[in-house]
Scaffold this motif. Structure first.
Motif, short mmCIF file in Angstrom:
data_model
loop_
_atom_site.label_atom_id
_atom_site.label_comp_id
_atom_site.label_asym_id
_atom_site.label_seq_id
_atom_site.Cartn_x
_atom_site.Cartn_y
_atom_site.Cartn_z
N ALA A 163 10.74 -32.32 -12.68
CA ALA A 163 11.36 -31.09 -12.17
C ALA A 163 10.61 -30.51 -10.98
N THR A 164 9.61 -31.25 -10.46
CA THR A 164 8.83 -30.76 -9.33
C THR A 164 8.58 -31.88 -8.34
N LEU A 165 8.73 -31.57 -7.06
CA LEU A 165 8.43 -32.52 -5.99
C LEU A 165 7.26 -31.96 -5.19
N THR A 166 6.15 -32.70 -5.19
CA THR A 166 4.90 -32.20 -4.61
C THR A 166 4.64 -32.83 -3.25
N ASP A 167 4.19 -32.00 -2.32
CA ASP A 167 3.75 -32.46 -1.00
C ASP A 167 2.31 -32.93 -1.12
N THR A 168 2.09 -34.22 -0.94
CA THR A 168 0.73 -34.78 -1.03
C THR A 168 0.23 -35.27 0.32
N SER A 169 0.95 -34.98 1.40
CA SER A 169 0.62 -35.55 2.71
C SER A 169 0.09 -34.53 3.71
N SER A 170 0.68 -33.34 3.76
CA SER A 170 0.36 -32.39 4.83
C SER A 170 -1.00 -31.70 4.64
N GLY A 171 -1.46 -31.60 3.39
CA GLY A 171 -2.69 -30.86 3.11
C GLY A 171 -2.45 -29.43 2.71
N TYR A 172 -1.18 -28.98 2.74
CA TYR A 172 -0.88 -27.59 2.37
C TYR A 172 -0.31 -27.47 0.95
N ASP A 173 -0.03 -28.62 0.32
CA ASP A 173 0.27 -28.67 -1.12
C ASP A 173 1.48 -27.84 -1.54
N ALA A 174 2.48 -27.74 -0.70
CA ALA A 174 3.69 -27.02 -1.07
C ALA A 174 4.46 -27.80 -2.13
N ARG A 175 5.09 -27.08 -3.06
CA ARG A 175 5.84 -27.72 -4.14
C ARG A 175 7.29 -27.24 -4.16
N LEU A 176 8.19 -28.20 -4.32
CA LEU A 176 9.60 -27.89 -4.52
C LEU A 176 9.89 -27.90 -6.02
N THR A 177 10.43 -26.80 -6.51
CA THR A 177 10.78 -26.70 -7.91
C THR A 177 12.29 -26.82 -8.06
N LEU A 178 12.73 -27.78 -8.86
CA LEU A 178 14.16 -28.04 -9.04
C LEU A 178 14.76 -27.08 -10.06
N SER A 179 16.05 -26.76 -9.85
CA SER A 179 16.75 -25.92 -10.81
C SER A 179 18.22 -26.29 -10.83
N GLY A 180 18.94 -25.83 -11.88
CA GLY A 180 20.36 -26.13 -11.99
C GLY A 180 20.59 -27.63 -12.06
N GLY A 181 21.63 -28.10 -11.39
CA GLY A 181 21.99 -29.51 -11.42
C GLY A 181 21.30 -30.32 -10.34
N ALA A 182 20.01 -30.12 -10.18
CA ALA A 182 19.20 -30.91 -9.24
C ALA A 182 18.30 -31.84 -10.04
N THR A 183 18.24 -33.10 -9.65
CA THR A 183 17.42 -34.09 -10.35
C THR A 183 16.74 -35.00 -9.34
N LEU A 184 15.71 -35.69 -9.80
CA LEU A 184 15.04 -36.73 -9.02
C LEU A 184 15.29 -38.06 -9.70
N ASP A 185 15.82 -39.04 -8.94
CA ASP A 185 16.15 -40.34 -9.53
C ASP A 185 15.20 -41.45 -9.13
N GLY A 186 14.05 -41.08 -8.55
CA GLY A 186 13.08 -42.07 -8.11
C GLY A 186 13.25 -42.50 -6.67
N GLU A 187 14.39 -42.15 -6.08
CA GLU A 187 14.64 -42.48 -4.68
C GLU A 187 15.06 -41.25 -3.88
N THR A 188 15.83 -40.36 -4.50
CA THR A 188 16.34 -39.20 -3.78
C THR A 188 16.32 -37.96 -4.68
N LEU A 189 16.39 -36.80 -4.01
CA LEU A 189 16.66 -35.55 -4.68
C LEU A 189 18.19 -35.41 -4.75
N VAL A 190 18.75 -35.44 -5.97
CA VAL A 190 20.19 -35.44 -6.17
C VAL A 190 20.66 -34.01 -6.41
N LEU A 191 21.59 -33.55 -5.58
CA LEU A 191 22.14 -32.19 -5.68
C LEU A 191 23.61 -32.28 -6.08
N ASP A 192 24.00 -31.54 -7.12
CA ASP A 192 25.35 -31.69 -7.66
C ASP A 192 26.40 -30.87 -6.93
#
Length: 416
Positions: free
Chosen positions: A201-230
């Motif tokens: 349920a969380t997508l973490t920025d591990t590249s920029s150094g600022y460590d921003a996190r995307l928190t998923l809600s509702g019908g949003a999922t991660l399938d290993g390749e994309t962030l899927v939005l319903d």
């Protein structure tokens, strides 16, 4: 560097707000003559305490003042003269990179304060005093004290520059833009999210150094390749803002629009790809807009059929539903990945949209508004309500402080 100070690779020294600072061994400018000082700053916190950016002992001070809620300049004045403070128009924003420039113009007896390359305020300075102390980075002398320091800066200060002359408006805009050559500008990656291999349920920025996190809600999922939005209530949100809405920025994403879902949309319906809410209720971002239906020949049945037609847009959606935006030159493709890039150049006051590496249309002039809200993927905020949900799959999202200058730079930085 002294006190509690750490170095952030590529981000400038990080000061802790209580004891960290840097200083020169002696005065840097003659404060009786014209001078200019500038710096990039990223405050971790604002409010509660004043925060000094640059100050020459006994002379000028470039700071954040809590009472004003924004950036201020106090020029060096003769002993016994009351302080005159030049105050920026726009409120300061924490956790984003902002370019500040302070100018004393001796022939004009004037102090000028610029934020992100644009003039924010001026003030008269009839006569200035001599300041023979060192230049302080991240702290300032307490009023009336020759030895005690205060207003320690909490955050990063980078790219400090000093001139013993008053720079012109054009020169200051160039400093804020940080042009490297005709086809490139300096940009700072502040968020980098890739959905490859990601689950949960969380997508973490591990590249920029600022460590921003995307928190998923509702019908949003991660399938290993994309962030899927319903397209119904799926969204992902990062605490924001990521960039200063009064400064230049570049946002890039790879998105696959779900054709079956948008085929039933009414003309004028909008689906937001990414957005950052501004203080005036408007929203900056990339979005898809349904513009109609088109009759085409089905290659399998050789019969005519209707397919949805829409455009990609980048710009500002106002609170009343009107917008100022650049549109894609061709209809948006569905069911296949498309790379979108939006560029806002604060110094020029223009926006640009790229599809792949091709700029679509001409640069469009647009008034800016300070962005202070969260960064949202797959929807936009209307007050406390999420609207304009998008049915799509998103592979990655990247955001930079600074406006990329050309297709060539996009190709070099983004790489696909």
């Amino acid at each position: 560097l002294r006190g509690s100070t750490t170095a952030r690779p590529g981000h400038g020294p990080a000061l802790d707000g209580s004891s960290g600072f840097a200083t020169t061994s002696g005065p840097v400018v003659d404060t009786r003559e014209s001078y200019t000082v500038s710096a990039w700053v990223r405050p971790d916190t604002l409010g509660g305490n004043d925060r000094a950016v640059l100050a020459q002992d006994g002379g000028f001070g470039l700071s954040y003042e809590t009472a004003q809620g924004t950036w201020t300049l106090r020029p060096a004045l003769p002993v016994g003269t009351d302080h005159r403070t030049v105050v920026a128009e726009q409120p300061a924003t924490p956790k984003v990179w902002t370019h500040l420039t302070a100018v004393y113009d001796a022939p004009a007896d004037e102090a000028r304060l610029y934020v992100n390359g644009r003039l924010q305020a001026t003030g008269p300075t009839t006569g200035t005093g001599a300041a023979d102390g060192p230049l302080q980075f991240g702290r300032a002398l307490s009023d009336g004290s020759p030895t005690e320091y205060t207003d320690y800066f909490d955050g990063s200060i980078d790219e400090v520059a000093v001139w013993q002359r008053a720079l012109t408006d054009t020169e200051i805009a160039g400093e804020a833009r940080m042009t490297l050559d005709g086809a490139r500008t300096a940009v700072e990656l502040v968020a980098d999210w890739s959905a490859e291999g990601a689950t949960g349920a969380t997508l973490t920025d591990t590249s920029s150094g600022y460590d921003a996190r995307l928190t998923l809600s509702g019908g949003a999922t991660l399938d290993g390749e994309t962030l899927v939005l319903d397209g119904v209530d799926g969204t992902a949100t990062a605490d924001g803002p990521l960039v200063d809405g009064t400064g230049s920025f570049t946002v890039n994403t790879e998105v696959t629009l779900e054709g079956a879902a948008v085929s039933t949309w009414d003309v004028g319906r909008v689906g937001q790809v990414v957005s950052q809410r501004a203080a005036d209720g408007s929203t900056w971002g990339l979005w898809y807009e349904a513009t109609g239906m088109e009759t085409v020949l089905d290659p399998d049945t050789f019969e005519e059929k209707l397919i949805p037609v829409g455009l990609w847009r980048f710009g500002r959606m106002n609170a009343d539903g009107t917008y100022v935006a650049v549109a894609s030159e061709e209809a948006a493709r569905t069911d296949e990945p498309v790379r979108l890039t939006g560029v806002y150049d604060a110094q020029e006051g223009t926006i640009e949209l790229y599809i792949g590496e091709v700029r679509n249309g001409a640069a469009l002039s647009v008034a800016n508004a300070p962005g202070r809200g969260d960064f949202t993927v797959g929807a936009a905020r209307d007050g406390d309500t999420l609207v304009h949900h998008l049915p799509a799959r998103i592979a990655d999202i990247r955001v930079w402080a600074g406006a990329m200058a050309s297709s060539q730079q996009l190709s070099e930085v983004i790489g696909d």
